[in-house]
Write an enzyme that holds these catalytic residues in place. Structure first.
Site, PDB file in Angstrom:
ATOM      1  N   ASP A 114       0.838  -1.214   0.000  1.00 54.14           N
ATOM      2  CA  ASP A 114       0.000   0.000   0.000  1.00 54.14           C
ATOM      3  C   ASP A 114       0.867   1.256   0.000  1.00 54.14           C
ATOM      4  O   ASP A 114       1.955   1.277   0.581  1.00 54.14           O
ATOM      5  CB  ASP A 114      -0.890  -0.021   1.253  1.00 54.14           C
ATOM      6  CG  ASP A 114      -2.048   0.948   1.132  1.00 54.14           C
ATOM      7  OD1 ASP A 114      -2.313   1.457   0.022  1.00 54.14           O
ATOM      8  OD2 ASP A 114      -2.694   1.218   2.166  1.00 54.14           O
ATOM      9  N   ASN A 142     -10.309  -2.621  -5.973  1.00 52.21           N
ATOM     10  CA  ASN A 142      -9.580  -1.678  -6.845  1.00 52.21           C
ATOM     11  C   ASN A 142     -10.294  -1.447  -8.171  1.00 52.21           C
ATOM     12  O   ASN A 142     -10.058  -0.447  -8.853  1.00 52.21           O
ATOM     13  CB  ASN A 142      -8.155  -2.173  -7.153  1.00 52.21           C
ATOM     14  CG  ASN A 142      -7.212  -2.109  -5.968  1.00 52.21           C
ATOM     15  OD1 ASN A 142      -6.233  -2.833  -5.921  1.00 52.21           O
ATOM     16  ND2 ASN A 142      -7.489  -1.230  -5.006  1.00 52.21           N
TER      17      ASN A 142
HETATM   18  C1  FPP Z   1      -1.895   0.268  -3.187  1.00 51.88           C
HETATM   19  O1  FPP Z   1      -1.466   1.583  -3.310  1.00 51.88           O
HETATM   20  C2  FPP Z   1      -1.376  -0.522  -4.249  1.00 51.88           C
HETATM   21  C3  FPP Z   1      -2.126  -1.008  -5.256  1.00 51.88           C
HETATM   22  C4  FPP Z   1      -3.561  -0.787  -5.406  1.00 51.88           C
HETATM   23  C5  FPP Z   1      -1.507  -1.808  -6.301  1.00 51.88           C
HETATM   24  C6  FPP Z   1      -0.183  -2.414  -5.993  1.00 51.88           C
HETATM   25  C7  FPP Z   1       0.430  -2.681  -7.277  1.00 51.88           C
HETATM   26  C8  FPP Z   1       1.725  -2.694  -7.586  1.00 51.88           C
HETATM   27  C9  FPP Z   1       2.835  -2.577  -6.628  1.00 51.88           C
HETATM   28  C10 FPP Z   1       2.137  -2.793  -9.001  1.00 51.88           C
HETATM   29  C11 FPP Z   1       1.424  -3.772  -9.842  1.00 51.88           C
HETATM   30  C12 FPP Z   1       1.833  -5.125  -9.534  1.00 51.88           C
HETATM   31  C13 FPP Z   1       2.244  -6.025 -10.436  1.00 51.88           C
HETATM   32  C14 FPP Z   1       2.502  -7.421 -10.004  1.00 51.88           C
HETATM   33  C15 FPP Z   1       2.480  -5.682 -11.824  1.00 51.88           C
HETATM   34  P1  FPP Z   1      -2.563   2.718  -3.372  1.00 51.88           P
HETATM   35  O2  FPP Z   1      -2.722   3.089  -4.801  1.00 51.88           O
HETATM   36  O3  FPP Z   1      -3.799   2.291  -2.679  1.00 51.88           O
HETATM   37  O4  FPP Z   1      -1.829   3.854  -2.587  1.00 51.88           O
HETATM   38  P2  FPP Z   1      -2.488   4.971  -1.671  1.00 51.88           P
HETATM   39  O5  FPP Z   1      -3.086   4.267  -0.483  1.00 51.88           O
HETATM   40  O6  FPP Z   1      -1.308   5.798  -1.310  1.00 51.88           O
HETATM   41  O7  FPP Z   1      -3.477   5.690  -2.519  1.00 51.88           O
END
Ligand code: FPP
Length: 229
Positions: free
Chosen positions: A11, A59
């Site tokens: 996250d 998501n």
């Molecule tokens: C949460 O951060 C993360 C995600 C929703 C996606 C995680 C994905 C990756 C690390 C990359 C994709 C993975 C692969 C295997 C290609 P957030 O967007 O919720 O962050 P925030 O809480 O700061 O908004």
């Protein structure tokens, strides 16, 4: 204490990017780089399984631009990294309901799984369009379909994680202290770690600290200290 399986809620990509005036997709791209390094590190340490939450079923409600960016990254990750996975004997397992993705993405995922299915020592499991409640409901329906009562052992074989070892550690980066529908059934006796680092800032040093703390914890699995099998 042996560690077989670490799972991570990655996250904080969005906040990392926003703080730098960059797009959220840039944050996710940075997150992929960290994922690659942490995967290598886990296998170097002899941890046989790493599971990561890359795309939750929730998501899918994000703006289309962000979803498209994430799906592009997922496609790129699976197709570009497949030769590396094969070279390093890493089995790829995908958790979650992949029917959400278009056929092209599904084919890329299926190919990565089938071409690495025979590797036994190292597993990278990636949760895509995954939600633990949905996983449990799908498992219940599988049992109903074959009209069989389940016990803990047979039920765990109906879950997406059927081929994975017990989860020793779940780490969530980004400062929130919740599981957000990740591995709810599997985490009954898992040790939980919540760190403030945003995922793109997470690194080998922080993981080493978590592992050191884990080794100092006493895992009793509901029993008393001198009665642990
Ligand atoms: C949460 O951060 C993360 C995600 C929703 C996606 C995680 C994905 C990756 C690390 C990359 C994709 C993975 C692969 C295997 C290609 P957030 O967007 O919720 O962050 P925030 O809480 O700061 O908004």
């Amino acid at each position: 204490m042996n560690i077989n399986h670490i799972a991570i809620i990655m996250d904080g990509n969005g906040r990392w990017a926003t703080a730098k005036n960059k797009s959220r997709t840039t944050g996710h791209r940075e997150g992929v780089k960290v994922l690659e390094d942490i995967t290598d590190f886990c296998f170097e340490l002899g941890i046989s399984c790493l599971t990561v939450y890359a795309f939750s079923s929730e998501n899918t409600a994000r703006p289309k631009e962000e979803i498209d960016g994430l799906i592009r990254l997922i496609k790129e990750f699976f197709s570009k990294k497949l030769p590396k996975f094969i070279k390093h004997s890493i089995r790829i397992v995908v958790l979650g309901d992949r029917n959400y993705f278009d056929k092209n993405v599904q084919n890329i995922i299926n190919e990565a799984e089938s071409k690495t299915a025979h590797f036994e020592e190292k597993t990278l499991a990636i949760a895509l369009n995954y939600g633990a409640r949905n996983e449990i409901i799908r498992a219940v329906n599988k049992a109903i379909d074959v009209r069989e009562k389940v016990d803990e052992n047979s039920f765990s074989k109906l879950l997406d994680t059927k081929d994975l070892l017990e989860v020793d550690i779940i780490i969530r980066t980004g400062g929130e202290k919740r599981l957000s529908n990740f591995l709810l059934y599997q985490s009954a006796y898992t040790e939980l770690f919540f760190v403030n680092d945003l995922w793109p800032d997470f690194n080998r040093e922080r993981l080493s600290e978590i592992i050191a703390e884990f080794k100092g914890r006493s895992r009793r699995f509901g029993k008393v200290e001198n009665n642990i099998k």
